[in-house]
Write a protein that holds these residues in place. Sequence first.
Motif, PDB file in Angstrom:
ATOM      1  N   TYR A 133      -1.555   3.124  -3.804  1.00 23.60           N
ATOM      2  CA  TYR A 133      -2.392   4.462  -3.984  1.00 23.60           C
ATOM      3  C   TYR A 133      -2.110   5.507  -5.181  1.00 23.60           C
ATOM      4  O   TYR A 133      -2.870   6.010  -5.938  1.00 23.60           O
ATOM      5  CB  TYR A 133      -2.249   5.377  -2.684  1.00 23.60           C
ATOM      6  N   GLU A 134      -0.601   5.309  -5.546  1.00 20.35           N
ATOM      7  CA  GLU A 134      -0.487   6.223  -6.561  1.00 20.35           C
ATOM      8  C   GLU A 134      -0.160   5.600  -7.839  1.00 20.35           C
ATOM      9  O   GLU A 134      -0.014   6.026  -8.767  1.00 20.35           O
ATOM     10  CB  GLU A 134       0.897   6.999  -6.216  1.00 20.35           C
ATOM     11  N   LEU A 153       0.870  -1.195  -0.059  1.00 21.40           N
ATOM     12  CA  LEU A 153       0.013   0.139   0.003  1.00 21.40           C
ATOM     13  C   LEU A 153       0.763   1.236  -0.119  1.00 21.40           C
ATOM     14  O   LEU A 153       0.341   2.361  -0.205  1.00 21.40           O
ATOM     15  CB  LEU A 153      -0.967  -0.096   1.332  1.00 21.40           C
ATOM     16  N   THR A 185     -10.776   5.314  -2.316  1.00 19.35           N
ATOM     17  CA  THR A 185      -9.219   5.689  -2.763  1.00 19.35           C
ATOM     18  C   THR A 185      -9.161   5.237  -4.081  1.00 19.35           C
ATOM     19  O   THR A 185      -8.146   5.674  -4.583  1.00 19.35           O
ATOM     20  CB  THR A 185      -8.279   4.867  -1.856  1.00 19.35           C
ATOM     21  N   GLY A 186     -10.061   4.553  -4.809  1.00 20.29           N
ATOM     22  CA  GLY A 186      -9.687   4.055  -6.209  1.00 20.29           C
ATOM     23  C   GLY A 186     -10.913   4.019  -6.914  1.00 20.29           C
ATOM     24  O   GLY A 186     -11.881   3.788  -6.527  1.00 20.29           O
ATOM     25  N   ALA A 190      -6.969   9.039  -2.636  1.00 24.34           N
ATOM     26  CA  ALA A 190      -5.623   8.416  -2.706  1.00 24.34           C
ATOM     27  C   ALA A 190      -4.327   8.967  -2.389  1.00 24.34           C
ATOM     28  O   ALA A 190      -3.481   8.821  -1.857  1.00 24.34           O
ATOM     29  CB  ALA A 190      -5.660   7.749  -4.156  1.00 24.34           C
ATOM     30  N   HIS A 218       0.385   1.991   6.734  1.00 23.20           N
ATOM     31  CA  HIS A 218       0.057   1.160   5.410  1.00 23.20           C
ATOM     32  C   HIS A 218       0.389  -0.204   5.628  1.00 23.20           C
ATOM     33  O   HIS A 218      -0.248  -1.263   5.237  1.00 23.20           O
ATOM     34  CB  HIS A 218       1.211   1.692   4.436  1.00 23.20           C
ATOM     35  N   PRO A 262      -6.717   6.623  -9.584  1.00 24.63           N
ATOM     36  CA  PRO A 262      -6.923   6.971  -8.292  1.00 24.63           C
ATOM     37  C   PRO A 262      -7.791   8.260  -8.096  1.00 24.63           C
ATOM     38  O   PRO A 262      -8.286   8.585  -8.928  1.00 24.63           O
ATOM     39  CB  PRO A 262      -5.300   7.561  -7.714  1.00 24.63           C
ATOM     40  N   ALA A 308      -4.385   9.176   1.236  1.00 25.75           N
ATOM     41  CA  ALA A 308      -3.967   7.903   1.928  1.00 25.75           C
ATOM     42  C   ALA A 308      -2.431   7.520   1.763  1.00 25.75           C
ATOM     43  O   ALA A 308      -1.949   6.959   2.323  1.00 25.75           O
ATOM     44  CB  ALA A 308      -4.763   6.592   1.269  1.00 25.75           C
ATOM     45  N   HIS A 309      -2.047   8.026   0.445  1.00 26.80           N
ATOM     46  CA  HIS A 309      -0.418   7.779   0.126  1.00 26.80           C
ATOM     47  C   HIS A 309       0.361   8.311   1.013  1.00 26.80           C
ATOM     48  O   HIS A 309       1.544   7.799   1.541  1.00 26.80           O
ATOM     49  CB  HIS A 309      -0.131   8.216  -1.061  1.00 26.80           C
TER      50      HIS A 309
END
Length: 679
Positions: free
Chosen positions: A189-190, A185, A253-254, A199, A210, A195, A202-203
């Motif tokens: 996210y990137e 993770l 997040t996606g 995201a 993570h 994304p 979250a990144h």
Amino acid sequence: MPRPARPERTGKVAAQGLYGPEGILPARKTLRPQGKGRWQQLWETPTLLWEAPRLGLDTAQGLELLSLLGALLALGALLLSPLRHPVVYLLLWAAYLSACQVGQVFLYFQWDSLLLETGFLAVLVAPLRPASHRKQAPQGGRAGALPHEDLPFWLVRWLLFRLMFTSGVVKLTSRCPAWWGLTALTYHYETQCLPTPAAWFAHHLPVWLHKLSVVATFLIEIAVPPLFFAPIRRLRLAAFYSQVLLQVLIIITGNYNFFNLMTLVLTTALLDDQHLAAEPGHGSRKKTTTSWPKALLATLSLLLELAVYGLLAYGTVHYFGLEVDWQQRTIHSRTTFTFHQFSQWLKTLTLPTVWLGVASLAWELLSALWRWTQVRGWLRKFSAAVKLSLVSTATVALFLISLVPYSYVEPGTHGRLWTGAHRLFGAVEHLQLANSYGLFRRMTGLGGRPEEIEFMYKPGNLSRPPPVVVPHQPRLDWQMWFAALGPHTHSPWFTSLVLRLLQGKEPVIRLIQSQVARYPFHKQPPTYVRAQRYKYWFSQPGEQGQWWRRQWVEEFFPPVSLGDPTLETLLRQFGLQDKSPPRARSANSTLAQALHWTRTQLSPLEAPALLWGLLVAIGAVRVVQALLAPWSLRSSPLAPASGEKRRPAPHKDSGAASEQATPAPNPCTSSSRTARRKK
């Protein structure tokens, strides 16, 4: 179980750009008559698009028609109870299967297979008669409840188990260092395809969080799914909420189109009518004295439930080395087992999970048989027996078929399956009634996400925030992400895309920019086209106005022009030169003109806005229906008089012994049944 609307810009506008005569991968190439009989041809390549020429349409226009009719039928099923019928869901399944037969690489995703399998199960889940025809029993029970109704919901639960369990297992069997090192993770996210703005945030969460999230993912996807078949209701509810939590976080997040929404629909098979109904006054009932056997059973159930939670907690701490660092306020985690140990564990566990499914299905069949014995009246008993026999046979057959793709996760188990299951699966494999799953097997793009040219949805402009496009899936944007993971020769369709851009084909241009006037070459096609590969990373906090950072890597596709020997060689090498004339059709037919007019009206609209507009409209209609329901009940001739007293329903203990007698809910009719309980 209503199906989602078509993902391909409602299926209409994108069909010409992807599959039209001037599209990237013309669909007519995939349907060439081989001189076989009509029914043999339909069985070997099951698609209704064989009949498109009879309507005066080419294959792409037939796909447009199927998509339009499918979307209208799906929307109708969401709004009108009479349309929630097995025949309607069978038509929807046949329409999507027809599209997948010609969709080629753009419809070759696991969620397309999942939609097909779920859609076929919806045929069994849907009631044979409208819910309004089922009368309320005098004691408050469901007089119209049929013995076979729980069996299709068991298949939905089994599908959810296979989806989640295999998706968790393949992350470890792939030997991906990111999953084994619990760092997946920190990249995901990137580097995911599309994304969302969330995201980015979250990144930038702490690395220890993570890693802990990866541990939670393994727990939810591998350890929790067997609880789907637990005899204790609270364990099933705990499993339900854990799956919902995972899917909601992924949605935030996606942009994974309809996949997570459909998975949430599958999780409803873990619920029961008692949990869905939320009957008023249920919590205020007076406690009644229960017999000591029921009290003992309730105590044992509670102890077993606590033991399961304790075992899950101990296993998580032990196998992932969880340690709390109070000084730094972090939780350290690491994988404490080896690949060999996991392989041995999987070899030991996979076959017992098959027997778990067999035992659970056997219990459901016996429960259905017991409910059949309670049916009164020889005519109703005979009718219920016929339906139970048909649904039971279909349930057992689909279970046997599903064992073959499920066993792919462990080769030893696959070889030990009953040969009859292999033969049955081989006979219907092309219908995609059961599929293998394993999402996010390997974490790609660990060194940043590679990109080429800018599109509407995929990252391009560094200052443009990631979009939110759920439940739409821009198929071309997704395939561009996959293409960038390797050389362009691994994605032959990309050469066809370059050709169409050089030719200035408007259907393909609309896949890149729905507003053609914004496309830089809308007046005149470019003379040369090339593709550059960049690697993208999320920007750091404090870089205002920037969502991304990027670095040039290499030239992805060489500069070419129309007639360029390099381009001609690639087109010939990949078999993309189609010099055969299109099959004759009547372009002036009424149906073709109607499709053209519909396409013209929808072309300027972006798919996410169109889909969300439809969903909001459906939600508004459902709210109005819910508000008008009490008035319709008051005016109904079946409503009791103001002074009439209804006979109260008998009290049922909520212990484990009575759980199996509670029929599973039907998502298609749960709202109407709830209304009847409240009447």
